[in-house]
Scaffold this motif. Structure first.
Motif, short mmCIF file in Angstrom:
data_model
loop_
_atom_site.label_atom_id
_atom_site.label_comp_id
_atom_site.label_asym_id
_atom_site.label_seq_id
_atom_site.Cartn_x
_atom_site.Cartn_y
_atom_site.Cartn_z
N VAL A 1 0.86 -1.20 0.00
CA VAL A 1 0.00 0.00 0.00
C VAL A 1 0.89 1.24 0.00
N ASN B 1 -5.07 4.73 -2.48
CA ASN B 1 -6.36 5.16 -1.97
C ASN B 1 -6.91 6.42 -2.62
N ILE C 1 -11.91 -3.91 6.31
CA ILE C 1 -11.02 -3.22 7.23
C ILE C 1 -11.65 -3.37 8.61
N ARG D 1 3.65 7.06 7.20
CA ARG D 1 3.17 7.99 6.18
C ARG D 1 3.11 9.40 6.74
N SER E 1 -10.56 6.99 5.39
CA SER E 1 -9.47 6.06 5.15
C SER E 1 -8.65 5.90 6.42
C1 LIG Z 1 -3.65 2.43 4.42
C2 LIG Z 1 -4.38 1.17 4.17
C3 LIG Z 1 -3.77 -0.08 4.37
C4 LIG Z 1 -2.36 -0.25 4.91
O1 LIG Z 1 -2.29 0.10 6.27
P1 LIG Z 1 -0.92 -0.14 7.11
O2 LIG Z 1 -1.39 -0.15 8.52
O3 LIG Z 1 -0.03 1.01 6.82
O4 LIG Z 1 -0.34 -1.42 6.70
C5 LIG Z 1 -4.49 -1.22 4.05
N1 LIG Z 1 -5.74 -1.14 3.55
C6 LIG Z 1 -6.36 0.04 3.35
C7 LIG Z 1 -7.74 0.05 2.79
C8 LIG Z 1 -5.70 1.23 3.65
O5 LIG Z 1 -6.35 2.38 3.44
#
Ligand SMILES: *Cc1c(COP(=O)(O)O)cnc(C)c1O
Length: 249
Positions: A34, A57, A163, A227, A239
């Motif tokens: 990602v 994203n 998520i 990030r 997000s």
């Molecule tokens: C940012 C994001 C991730 C990755 O998250 P990390 O905790 O940095 O590994 C995975 N899936 C989605 C949908 C995200 O927005």
């Protein structure tokens, strides 16, 4: 090797260990890097270390990086919340989309997929935690949405994405992750379509997600480091990126 390459190796080790601990073939888990908010140079480093699937994203940000990296054979995945006015760009600039949460979006992506391209590989996003703030369809609506989307040309429905709610309670975490697997199994058992993808697991819950059957983990921080918090993007609402840097940094 680059710092990104070294972190990528350690993520591969975590995937391998988690798969073996769950009695699974490590090859059955695909790694999606990602790269939201990360510069094109960071993506190039990961590519040079062997990574081919990248998740983004934010549509405009992704398109800029795709142009900079146009010569690289990357598989681009869109994983962010989908606004209706962005579907045309998503349909034309990505190989996968993980975040379809309503039929109107599936229909637009289907109609807008350019004719010369292979079908857009698609997951339906499900809100397994029931939090009002989370994207994703209600679990009770998932089967109907999967079936309707699977009938659309230009889309190839591959599975479900979620998520989960961040939690320190391992039982609660596991229950949410396993509920996605159960949902997918029920859809297949009740007449299909066949689903081969469970998109779940991030930097903090990769092991639990693989234990619960994930076939595609979406890893940002553990590969690229923390990030920067974006303040300029209109399409960043809801997000997980907005609360970072997080504890994995
Ligand atoms: C940012 C994001 C991730 C990755 O998250 P990390 O905790 O940095 O590994 C995975 N899936 C989605 C949908 C995200 O927005």
């Amino acid at each position: 090797m680059s710092a990104t390459g070294i972190r990528l190796q350690s993520v591969h080790s975590r995937i391998r260990a988690a798969a073996l601990a769950a009695g699974r073939d490590p090859q059955s888990v695909r790694l999606l890097a990602v790269s939201k908010t990360q510069a094109a140079a960071a993506i190039r480093e990961a590519f040079d270390a062997g990574q081919r699937d990248f998740g983004e994203n934010y549509v405009q940000e992704a398109i800029g990086k795709q142009a900079e990296l146009a010569e690289l054979p990357i598989h681009w995945h869109f994983i962010g919340p989908i606004q209706s006015n962005k579907t045309r760009l998503i349909a034309s600039h990505f190989d996968w989309v993980h975040s379809i949460d309503r039929l109107s979006v599936a229909e637009r992506l289907s109609a807008q997929r350019p004719a010369g391209k292979p079908p857009l590989q698609a997951c339906i996003q499900v809100n397994v935690s029931g939090e009002a703030s989370k994207s994703g369809c209600d679990p009770a609506e998932a089967a109907a949405l999967v079936r309707a989307a699977a009938r659309l040309p230009g889309l190839a429905v591959r599975g479900l994405m979620t998520i989960p709610e961040p939690t320190d309670d391992p039982d609660r975490q596991r229950a949410q992750l396993e509920s996605l697997r159960t949902l997918a199994q029920d859809i297949v058992a009740q007449g299909g379509p066949a689903l081969d993808t469970l998109s779940m697991g991030m930097s903090d819950d990769l092991e639990a997600a693989i234990g619960a059957g994930s076939t595609m983990v979406r890893i940002g921080t553990a590969i690229f480091g923390p990030r920067a918090v974006r303040t300029d993007a209109p399409d960043r609402a809801s997000s997980p990126g907005q609360t970072l840097p997080d504890s994995q940094a």
